[in-house]
Scaffold this motif. Structure first.
Motif, PDB file in Angstrom:
ATOM      1  N   GLU A 170       0.833  -1.206   0.000  1.00 14.08           N
ATOM      2  CA  GLU A 170       0.000   0.000   0.000  1.00 14.08           C
ATOM      3  C   GLU A 170       0.865   1.253   0.000  1.00 14.08           C
ATOM      4  O   GLU A 170       0.588   2.222  -0.712  1.00 14.08           O
ATOM      5  CB  GLU A 170      -0.915  -0.009   1.229  1.00 14.08           C
ATOM      6  N   ARG A 226       2.402   1.786  -3.457  1.00 16.76           N
ATOM      7  CA  ARG A 226       1.408   2.276  -4.410  1.00 16.76           C
ATOM      8  C   ARG A 226       1.153   3.762  -4.215  1.00 16.76           C
ATOM      9  O   ARG A 226       1.005   4.514  -5.183  1.00 16.76           O
ATOM     10  CB  ARG A 226       0.098   1.497  -4.250  1.00 16.76           C
ATOM     11  N   TYR A 227       1.111   4.211  -2.965  1.00 19.44           N
ATOM     12  CA  TYR A 227       0.882   5.636  -2.715  1.00 19.44           C
ATOM     13  C   TYR A 227       2.068   6.469  -3.193  1.00 19.44           C
ATOM     14  O   TYR A 227       1.890   7.519  -3.816  1.00 19.44           O
ATOM     15  CB  TYR A 227       0.629   5.895  -1.233  1.00 19.44           C
ATOM     16  N   LYS A 248      -3.518   8.368  -8.241  1.00 20.81           N
ATOM     17  CA  LYS A 248      -3.994   7.084  -8.771  1.00 20.81           C
ATOM     18  C   LYS A 248      -4.323   6.114  -7.653  1.00 20.81           C
ATOM     19  O   LYS A 248      -5.252   5.332  -7.751  1.00 20.81           O
ATOM     20  CB  LYS A 248      -2.924   6.484  -9.689  1.00 20.81           C
ATOM     21  N   TYR A 249      -3.543   6.155  -6.587  1.00 17.92           N
ATOM     22  CA  TYR A 249      -3.770   5.250  -5.461  1.00 17.92           C
ATOM     23  C   TYR A 249      -5.150   5.473  -4.854  1.00 17.92           C
ATOM     24  O   TYR A 249      -5.908   4.531  -4.623  1.00 17.92           O
ATOM     25  CB  TYR A 249      -2.683   5.473  -4.409  1.00 17.92           C
ATOM     26  N   HIS A 260      -8.029   4.822  -7.472  1.00 19.46           N
ATOM     27  CA  HIS A 260      -8.175   3.389  -7.722  1.00 19.46           C
ATOM     28  C   HIS A 260      -9.073   2.738  -6.667  1.00 19.46           C
ATOM     29  O   HIS A 260      -9.767   1.776  -6.939  1.00 19.46           O
ATOM     30  CB  HIS A 260      -6.798   2.719  -7.721  1.00 19.46           C
ATOM     31  N   GLU A 261      -9.042   3.301  -5.462  1.00 21.36           N
ATOM     32  CA  GLU A 261      -9.878   2.768  -4.389  1.00 21.36           C
ATOM     33  C   GLU A 261     -11.276   3.359  -4.396  1.00 21.36           C
ATOM     34  O   GLU A 261     -12.068   3.104  -3.507  1.00 21.36           O
ATOM     35  CB  GLU A 261      -9.214   3.059  -3.031  1.00 21.36           C
ATOM     36  N   THR A 321       1.641   3.607   5.837  1.00 20.39           N
ATOM     37  CA  THR A 321       1.212   4.303   4.618  1.00 20.39           C
ATOM     38  C   THR A 321       0.855   5.752   4.920  1.00 20.39           C
ATOM     39  O   THR A 321       1.214   6.662   4.160  1.00 20.39           O
ATOM     40  CB  THR A 321       0.001   3.585   3.998  1.00 20.39           C
ATOM     41  N   VAL A 381      -6.136   3.337   2.771  1.00 16.54           N
ATOM     42  CA  VAL A 381      -6.590   4.401   1.877  1.00 16.54           C
ATOM     43  C   VAL A 381      -7.563   5.334   2.589  1.00 16.54           C
ATOM     44  O   VAL A 381      -7.614   6.540   2.309  1.00 16.54           O
ATOM     45  CB  VAL A 381      -7.226   3.792   0.604  1.00 16.54           C
TER      46      VAL A 381
END
Length: 451
Positions: A180, A183-184, A190-191, A194-195, A277, A436
């Motif tokens: 995670e 990805r961030y 986008k991270y 995307h969620e 994260t 997220v």
């Protein structure tokens, strides 16, 4: 008894020595069968003794062809850090200094919390170096010492196996899963999108000026920089970003309720990953981040600092925290958080929402904290409760169970709304969306200028 234990250890890859293979036992069984059949015809004991001695001699020749320990050089290549639930490759390098070819099978001293399948019957040519890879799948965070490596060698005949034990100490850290976080850091927008979460746009002129760039469709026309547009003969717009230099304090509860098992790991595992994260998001934004892990007592404290290099300090401090079978001392943790953070900050508490919210005496302390700091609590929703609410009852018992679950859910919402009225929001999210949710709430807080 001691001799039996030593032999058993050899069979279980725990000692050194030479043991017979199934092939040898099969040959010897055939020999015994042949002697039994021949016994129906009369033959002398001398013939039986000579045949037995000859058979044992032939079977023993293979044992002298097995390598000595000094003729085999072994090394292990393994990462110093591994992420939980992330497959890693381990390479065993074997150098054969003899002129003979051997077949080897191995068993490494990997902890039981690592899932793995060891290679079987690998060929080691004469005078060659062979790399034997295998995968490990760590499942529990912590620090592990991987020491002994057990090898069993066979010759071409394959009648005997010689076991050798090598001491190759390696210290391995299993850290939280950082998928995670990665990805961030690759793309924050986008991270979050995307969620399925959209970041609220900042009000015009709110935040720090970042840069002037070309205007694109969808930009706020009020942010157009007319002076630069006139100079460059192209439409240019100002870009703003949230103010930097804010203070973020992350509290991680390690108490009894955080040990509730989920589909992957427990609540503490997901909370640690979400906290890392969130810390990465704040550090990337230029904010100062402090982290406190606690249960009945303080377990780990990371003073506030800036820069993404501080993320490694946080990771190395909290990577091995575990759940305690005790109730958490929230007042102690909050008091310590205020002592290390004198300035106004955003305090994010990862804990079990229901345990915290149902204790009314906490509200008195939190009102005091709310006067100076911005507080938010994040927890993992109860999937069993949600599943029970969504069920379609097909009997009187299932209808009663669903009504009880709905009543419990309504009571939880009422308690959460009571805290929210006092400016103390509490958020619950599914385990896979906890990270997220925490990051999006942090960004939304900055964009709205609340901190």
């Amino acid at each position: 008894m001691k001799r039996f234990k030593s032999l058993w250890d050899r069979l279980l890859f725990r000692d050194k020595g030479i043991i017979p293979t199934y092939k040898l036992l099969s040959y010897y069984a055939l020999f015994i069968l042949a002697m039994f059949i021949l016994s129906f015809w009369q033959f002398s004991w001398l013939f039986l003794g000579i045949a037995t001695l000859l058979m044992v001699s032939l079977l023993s020749i293979d044992a002298f062809l097995l390598p000595r320990k000094k003729d085999i050089h072994v090394d292990r290549t393994i990462a110093d850090e591994m992420e939980r639930y992330d497959k890693q490759m381990v390479i065993i390098r074997i150098k054969n200094h003899t002129n003979d070819r051997f077949t080897v099978r191995l068993k490494d001293g990997i902890p039981a919390s690592f899932q793995t399948i060891f290679p079987f019957n690998q060929q080691v040519p004469s005078g060659r170096t062979v790399d034997i890879p295998y995968e490990v799948f760590p499942q529990i965070r912590g620090k592990y010492l991987i020491d002994k490596l057990y090898l069993r060698f066979k010759t071409k005949m394959g009648l005997w196996e010689k076991q050798m034990t090598y001491h190759l100490p390696h210290e391995v850290k299993v850290i939280p899963n950082l998928s995670e976080t990665k990805r961030y850091l690759e793309s924050a927008q986008k991270y979050l999108l995307h969620e399925g979460i959209k970041i609220r746009k900042m009000r015009s002129g709110v935040g720090e000026f970042s840069k002037v760039r070309n205007y694109v469709v969808g930009d706020d026309p009020r942010k157009i920089n007319w002076r630069q547009s006139a100079k460059l003969q192209d439409v240019m717009t100002n870009e703003y970003e949230p103010e930097h230099g804010k203070n973020i304090t992350i509290l991680i509860d390690c108490g009894r309720m955080m040990g509730v098992e989920l589909e992957e790991g427990n609540r503490l595992e997901k909370s640690v990953e979400a906290a890392i994260t969130l810390a990465a998001a704040a550090l990337k934004n230029g904010d100062q981040v402090a982290v406190i892990a606690f249960s009945k007592e303080m377990k780990a404290v990371v003073p506030g600092d800036k820069g993404l290099e501080h993320l490694d300090t946080i990771l190395q401090t909290i990577y091995d925290i575990e759940v305690d079978a005790q109730e958490s001392n929230y007042p102690l943790a909050l008091q310590h958080a205020q002592s290390i953070q004198r300035k106004r900050s955003m305090i994010v508490l990862f804990s079990d929402v229901q345990t915290f919210a149902n204790e009314d005496y906490q509200l008195f302390h939190m009102k005091k904290i709310r006067k100076k700091h911005l507080f938010v609590m994040l927890g993992i929703e109860d999937r069993l409760l949600q599943a029970q609410i969504r069920t379609k009852p097909d009997s009187t018992l299932s209808a009663i169970e669903k009504s009880i679950a709905q009543k419990q859910y309504i009571n939880q919402k009422q308690v959460i709304n009571k805290w929210k009225k006092h400016g103390l929001p509490m958020l619950e999210a599914p385990a896979e969306r906890l990270a997220v949710t925490s990051v999006s709430h942090y960004i939304e807080t900055l964009n709205r200028g609340m901190l």
